[in-house]
Scaffold this motif. Structure first.
Motif, PDB file in Angstrom:
ATOM      1  N   PRO A  27       0.826  -1.210   0.000  1.00 58.98           N
ATOM      2  CA  PRO A  27       0.000   0.000   0.000  1.00 58.98           C
ATOM      3  C   PRO A  27       0.863   1.264   0.000  1.00 58.98           C
ATOM      4  CG  PRO A  27      -0.049  -1.049   2.156  1.00 58.98           C
ATOM      5  CD  PRO A  27       0.706  -1.971   1.240  1.00 58.98           C
ATOM      6  N   ASP A  28       0.298   2.336  -0.545  1.00 55.93           N
ATOM      7  CA  ASP A  28       0.976   3.634  -0.551  1.00 55.93           C
ATOM      8  C   ASP A  28       0.855   4.342   0.791  1.00 55.93           C
ATOM      9  OD1 ASP A  28       1.793   3.606  -3.342  1.00 55.93           O
ATOM     10  OD2 ASP A  28      -0.342   3.811  -3.790  1.00 55.93           O
ATOM     11  N   GLU A  29      -0.201   4.028   1.514  1.00 56.00           N
ATOM     12  CA  GLU A  29      -0.429   4.607   2.838  1.00 56.00           C
ATOM     13  C   GLU A  29      -0.917   3.495   3.769  1.00 56.00           C
ATOM     14  OE1 GLU A  29      -2.840   8.183   3.061  1.00 56.00           O
ATOM     15  OE2 GLU A  29      -2.536   8.502   0.905  1.00 56.00           O
ATOM     16  N   ALA A  30      -0.510   3.577   5.009  1.00 56.65           N
ATOM     17  CA  ALA A  30      -0.958   2.584   5.978  1.00 56.65           C
ATOM     18  C   ALA A  30      -1.102   3.241   7.348  1.00 56.65           C
ATOM     19  CB  ALA A  30       0.042   1.430   6.064  1.00 56.65           C
ATOM     20  N   SER A  31      -2.201   2.942   7.992  1.00 61.00           N
ATOM     21  CA  SER A  31      -2.400   3.358   9.377  1.00 61.00           C
ATOM     22  C   SER A  31      -2.880   2.134  10.146  1.00 61.00           C
ATOM     23  CB  SER A  31      -3.435   4.489   9.460  1.00 61.00           C
ATOM     24  OG  SER A  31      -4.735   3.991   9.206  1.00 61.00           O
ATOM     25  N   HIS A  32      -3.142   2.316  11.397  1.00 62.81           N
ATOM     26  CA  HIS A  32      -3.625   1.218  12.237  1.00 62.81           C
ATOM     27  C   HIS A  32      -4.945   0.644  11.711  1.00 62.81           C
ATOM     28  CE1 HIS A  32      -4.315  -1.111  15.852  1.00 62.81           C
ATOM     29  NE2 HIS A  32      -5.485  -0.517  16.012  1.00 62.81           N
ATOM     30  N   ASN A  33      -5.759   1.495  11.065  1.00 55.58           N
ATOM     31  CA  ASN A  33      -7.097   1.093  10.641  1.00 55.58           C
ATOM     32  C   ASN A  33      -7.309   0.978   9.144  1.00 55.58           C
ATOM     33  OD1 ASN A  33      -8.248   1.020  13.269  1.00 55.58           O
ATOM     34  ND2 ASN A  33      -8.189   3.250  13.277  1.00 55.58           N
ATOM     35  N   THR A  34      -6.381   1.506   8.335  1.00 57.42           N
ATOM     36  CA  THR A  34      -6.641   1.634   6.903  1.00 57.42           C
ATOM     37  C   THR A  34      -5.384   1.426   6.077  1.00 57.42           C
ATOM     38  OG1 THR A  34      -8.311   3.304   7.463  1.00 57.42           O
ATOM     39  CG2 THR A  34      -7.642   3.177   5.166  1.00 57.42           C
ATOM     40  N   LEU A  35      -5.543   0.772   4.924  1.00 55.23           N
ATOM     41  CA  LEU A  35      -4.489   0.659   3.922  1.00 55.23           C
ATOM     42  C   LEU A  35      -5.024   1.281   2.638  1.00 55.23           C
ATOM     43  CD1 LEU A  35      -3.390  -3.054   4.467  1.00 55.23           C
ATOM     44  CD2 LEU A  35      -2.414  -0.988   5.498  1.00 55.23           C
ATOM     45  N   ILE A  36      -4.170   2.061   1.948  1.00 53.19           N
ATOM     46  CA  ILE A  36      -4.612   2.769   0.744  1.00 53.19           C
ATOM     47  C   ILE A  36      -3.606   2.573  -0.384  1.00 53.19           C
ATOM     48  CG2 ILE A  36      -5.252   5.002  -0.254  1.00 53.19           C
ATOM     49  CD1 ILE A  36      -5.875   5.953   2.624  1.00 53.19           C
ATOM     50  N   TRP A  37      -4.128   2.275  -1.567  1.00 49.84           N
ATOM     51  CA  TRP A  37      -3.342   2.193  -2.798  1.00 49.84           C
ATOM     52  C   TRP A  37      -3.840   3.291  -3.724  1.00 49.84           C
ATOM     53  CZ3 TRP A  37      -4.987  -1.727   0.152  1.00 49.84           C
ATOM     54  CH2 TRP A  37      -4.094  -2.743   0.479  1.00 49.84           C
ATOM     55  N   HIS A  38      -2.926   4.041  -4.331  1.00 48.46           N
ATOM     56  CA  HIS A  38      -3.293   5.104  -5.261  1.00 48.46           C
ATOM     57  C   HIS A  38      -2.917   4.712  -6.684  1.00 48.46           C
ATOM     58  CE1 HIS A  38      -4.165   8.071  -2.129  1.00 48.46           C
ATOM     59  NE2 HIS A  38      -3.127   7.587  -1.489  1.00 48.46           N
ATOM     60  N   ASP A  39      -3.757   5.132  -7.625  1.00 43.98           N
ATOM     61  CA  ASP A  39      -3.465   5.001  -9.060  1.00 43.98           C
ATOM     62  C   ASP A  39      -3.058   3.593  -9.465  1.00 43.98           C
ATOM     63  OD1 ASP A  39      -3.994   7.768  -9.479  1.00 43.98           O
ATOM     64  OD2 ASP A  39      -2.025   8.215  -8.629  1.00 43.98           O
TER      65      ASP A  39
END
Length: 184
Positions: A27-39
């Motif tokens: 993932p491009d971003e990661a927190s305790h609650n969420t993973l995010i992939w962009h584009d």
């Protein structure tokens, strides 16, 4: 790779994160609650959350993954999206259409049907019926193609709306707030 990032997550959310990582890489971003992939084509964004949202359409499941595309939606069709599925969300200002479900295939299906509703005038009841019928074909030789790939090309269409405060009042508000950038 995602195991340390999803430690303590419910099994379905951790599985969605593992599948997204296998498909799209870390993932491009990661927190305790969420993973995010962009584009990650065709997606503008993929978001997997440890928070599970119960959803009963077209059958009971838990929404844990959101897929976002750029897609215009005429203002007079936004209500139809809400009647089609509460998991389909339109952000008019950003021009983003998204769906959250238990997996990518459910989101592909929902976004294809949302596109049919807003771009081709499909009525809400027909879209809901097609959604139900498509889910029934998941494991059959007659699998509905709406489960496998987007049937439309995402297209950027933000709508920044119209200013309702005149320029002089905007300047006074900025000055009172201490803003120096006239584009804020």
């Amino acid at each position: 790779m995602t195991a340390p990032m999803t430690e303590g997550w419910p099994a379905s959310a951790a599985a969605a994160a593992r599948i997204a990582t296998e498909r799209y890489g870390p993932p491009d971003e990661a927190s305790h609650n969420t993973l995010i992939w962009h584009d990650r084509a065709p997606w503008k964004r993929v978001v997997v959350s440890r928070t599970m949202v119960p959803h009963r359409f077209p059958r009971e499941h838990l929404d844990v993954v959101r897929h976002v595309v750029d897609h215009p939606v005429p203002a007079d069709r936004i209500g139809d999206l809400a009647r089609f599925s509460g998991s389909v969300v339109y952000d008019r200002t950003r021009g983003e259409l998204s769906s959250h479900c238990e997996n990518e295939e459910g989101n592909i299906l929902a976004l294809n049907l949302a596109h049919d509703v807003v771009a081709h005038g499909m009525d809400v009841e027909s879209a809901r019926r097609r959604c139900h019928e498509a889910i029934e074909t998941r494991d059959s030789p007659d699998r509905d193609p709406y489960l496998d790939a987007l049937t439309f090309e995402p297209g950027h269409a933000p709508d920044p709306d119209e200013a309702t405060i005149d320029g002089d009042l905007q300047d006074r508000l900025r000055q009172a707030l201490g803003a120096t950038d006239h584009k804020s």
